[in-house]
Design a protein around this motif. Structure first.
Motif, PDB file in Angstrom:
ATOM      1  N   ARG A 252      46.963 132.733  14.464  1.00 56.95           N
ATOM      2  CA  ARG A 252      46.421 131.723  13.560  1.00 56.95           C
ATOM      3  C   ARG A 252      47.303 131.490  12.339  1.00 56.95           C
ATOM      4  NH1 ARG A 252      40.870 134.530  11.485  1.00 56.95           N
ATOM      5  NH2 ARG A 252      40.582 134.522  13.740  1.00 56.95           N
TER       6      ARG A 252
ATOM      7  N   VAL B 159      43.050 126.600  22.926  1.00 58.48           N
ATOM      8  CA  VAL B 159      43.249 126.121  21.560  1.00 58.48           C
ATOM      9  C   VAL B 159      41.958 125.491  21.041  1.00 58.48           C
ATOM     10  CG1 VAL B 159      45.730 125.812  21.788  1.00 58.48           C
ATOM     11  CG2 VAL B 159      44.225 123.943  22.435  1.00 58.48           C
TER      12      VAL B 159
ATOM     13  N   ASP C   8      39.859 123.787  17.238  1.00 58.87           N
ATOM     14  CA  ASP C   8      39.975 123.259  15.876  1.00 58.87           C
ATOM     15  C   ASP C   8      39.045 124.017  14.934  1.00 58.87           C
ATOM     16  OD1 ASP C   8      37.530 122.370  16.704  1.00 58.87           O
ATOM     17  OD2 ASP C   8      37.819 120.281  16.122  1.00 58.87           O
ATOM     18  N   ARG C   9      38.700 125.244  15.288  1.00 60.63           N
ATOM     19  CA  ARG C   9      37.816 126.082  14.473  1.00 60.63           C
ATOM     20  C   ARG C   9      38.315 127.522  14.538  1.00 60.63           C
ATOM     21  NH1 ARG C   9      34.953 129.180  17.985  1.00 60.63           N
ATOM     22  NH2 ARG C   9      34.747 128.404  20.132  1.00 60.63           N
TER      23      ARG C   9
ATOM     24  N   SER D  34      44.361 129.970  19.773  1.00 63.19           N
ATOM     25  CA  SER D  34      45.138 129.476  18.643  1.00 63.19           C
ATOM     26  C   SER D  34      44.599 128.100  18.273  1.00 63.19           C
ATOM     27  CB  SER D  34      46.633 129.422  18.988  1.00 63.19           C
ATOM     28  OG  SER D  34      47.402 129.186  17.819  1.00 63.19           O
ATOM     29  N   SER D  35      45.244 127.457  17.308  1.00 63.01           N
ATOM     30  CA  SER D  35      44.840 126.112  16.889  1.00 63.01           C
ATOM     31  C   SER D  35      45.607 125.072  17.693  1.00 63.01           C
ATOM     32  CB  SER D  35      45.095 125.918  15.394  1.00 63.01           C
ATOM     33  OG  SER D  35      46.452 126.190  15.088  1.00 63.01           O
TER      34      SER D  35
ATOM     35  N   GLU E 184      41.216 121.604   9.181  1.00 61.44           N
ATOM     36  CA  GLU E 184      41.906 122.867   9.408  1.00 61.44           C
ATOM     37  C   GLU E 184      40.891 123.942   9.786  1.00 61.44           C
ATOM     38  OE1 GLU E 184      45.048 123.156   9.477  1.00 61.44           O
ATOM     39  OE2 GLU E 184      45.926 121.591   8.200  1.00 61.44           O
ATOM     40  N   ARG E 185      41.346 124.917  10.577  1.00 62.81           N
ATOM     41  CA  ARG E 185      40.440 125.968  11.032  1.00 62.81           C
ATOM     42  C   ARG E 185      39.900 126.804   9.874  1.00 62.81           C
ATOM     43  NH1 ARG E 185      43.363 129.722  15.058  1.00 62.81           N
ATOM     44  NH2 ARG E 185      41.528 129.835  16.376  1.00 62.81           N
TER      45      ARG E 185
ATOM     46  N   ASN F  75      41.403 115.789  13.280  1.00 59.39           N
ATOM     47  CA  ASN F  75      41.527 117.230  13.465  1.00 59.39           C
ATOM     48  C   ASN F  75      42.838 117.583  14.157  1.00 59.39           C
ATOM     49  OD1 ASN F  75      41.038 116.313  16.054  1.00 59.39           O
ATOM     50  ND2 ASN F  75      39.508 117.874  16.548  1.00 59.39           N
TER      51      ASN F  75
END
Length: 304
Positions: A144, A127, A129-130, A98-99, A194-195, A222
């Motif tokens: 997501r 987790v 950031d992509r 996940s983010s 954002e991812r 981020n």
């Protein structure tokens, strides 16, 4: 006959391109990983890996064995699930991604409850950031925020969501309130990586109108939680999911800007295979669905 455990080690080495990284992921020693790879190469009679001082690369033969190993282990898992006395009881390792902010504040608590309900299930939550390619990176499930989903993946929308523009009253009092997207580049915007979107580009919609605006500002990050705090401190305008800033909007610490404009950012469960092929993924997705439903969030219809 190669050991299934050795095949799992081999798959991990290929994905990590490193014995040390594979050992860390498997919670084993590099010596153990090296030994298992030597035994597997001996059992199969082929060279699977090219080893250098900096990284490990898979050979042509190893590439073919890698895809066979994925299929063999996947079939074994399904065999074990079919053989269970209670086939709906999930077990084994569930790899979830996940983010950063959403993973910490929403996904982690849900899987904490899931683990309490199903003690035979192990959850490994990571987790990023992509965007994560769940199939290529070895994850069973990605939870997501955002609608950018590759066509080779399967997705179920868990809840409707959108991002809104907001800022602190003190910032708006000093800099004014933008009336349309064309005015945003003149403002101090708190840009978040954002991812699912290019950095510094805000894609907004108002009814049938779609706009992409390049924004910038003094502070960039981020991490959405830090950006939200900067916004409350009066540094500028942010674009954040409703779930993330609802309490600040209700308390008045943030004020929504240009309320007619927003950005679609629905919540999805993304996975590489159909739910009927994996008990643990199916149970996890159903659990997430029930969580959002219990919060009063209207989810999409169930996957057929």
């Amino acid at each position: 006959m190669p050991s299934p455990d050795d095949l799992r080690v081999f798959i991990t080495v290929v994905r990590k391109s490193s014995f040390a990284a594979a050992a860390a992921a498997l919670e084993a020693s590099p010596a153990y990983v090296s030994k298992r790879m030597r035994l597997l190469e001996t059992d199969l009679g082929v060279k699977l890996l090219h080893r250098t001082t900096r990284r490990v690369a898979v050979t042509q033969e190893g590439e073919r064995i890698f895809h066979w190993a994925l299929r063999i282990l996947d079939d074994m898992e399904h065999l074990l699930q079919e053989a269970q006395i209670t086939p709906r009881e999930p077990r084994g390792l569930l790899r979830v991604s996940s983010s950063f902010g959403f993973g910490r504040s929403v996904v982690a608590p849900v899987f904490s409850q899931l683990a309490l309900r199903y003690p035979a299930l192990q959850v490994r939550l990571e987790v990023f950031d992509r965007l994560v390619d769940v199939a290529a990176e070895g994850f069973d499930l990605d939870v997501r925020v955002g609608d950018d989903i590759a066509p080779h993946l399967i997705a179920r929308r868990l809840a409707s969501n959108h991002r809104v523009l907001c800022a602190a009253p003190s910032y708006l009092a000093s800099r004014g309130v933008p009336g349309n997207p064309d005015e945003l580049p003149a403002h101090n915007c708190l840009v978040i990586k954002e991812r699912d979107h290019p950095f510094g580009v805000w894609r907004l919609r108002a009814g049938a109108q779609d706009r992409s605006v390049k924004v910038t500002g003094q502070l960039q990050t981020n991490n959405g939680e830090m950006a939200t705090q900067w916004a409350m401190d009066g540094h500028g305008i942010i674009l954040r999911s409703v779930w993330d800033v609802q309490s600040q909007l209700e308390s008045g610490r943030l004020v929504q800007v240009m309320p007619g404009w927003s950005q679609e950012a629905n919540i999805w469960a993304v996975y590489p295979t159909r739910l009927n092929r994996s008990t643990k993924v199916r149970v996890a997705v159903e659990f997430l669905h029930a969580h959002f439903e219990s919060r009063g969030v209207t989810p999409a219809p169930r996957e057929s």
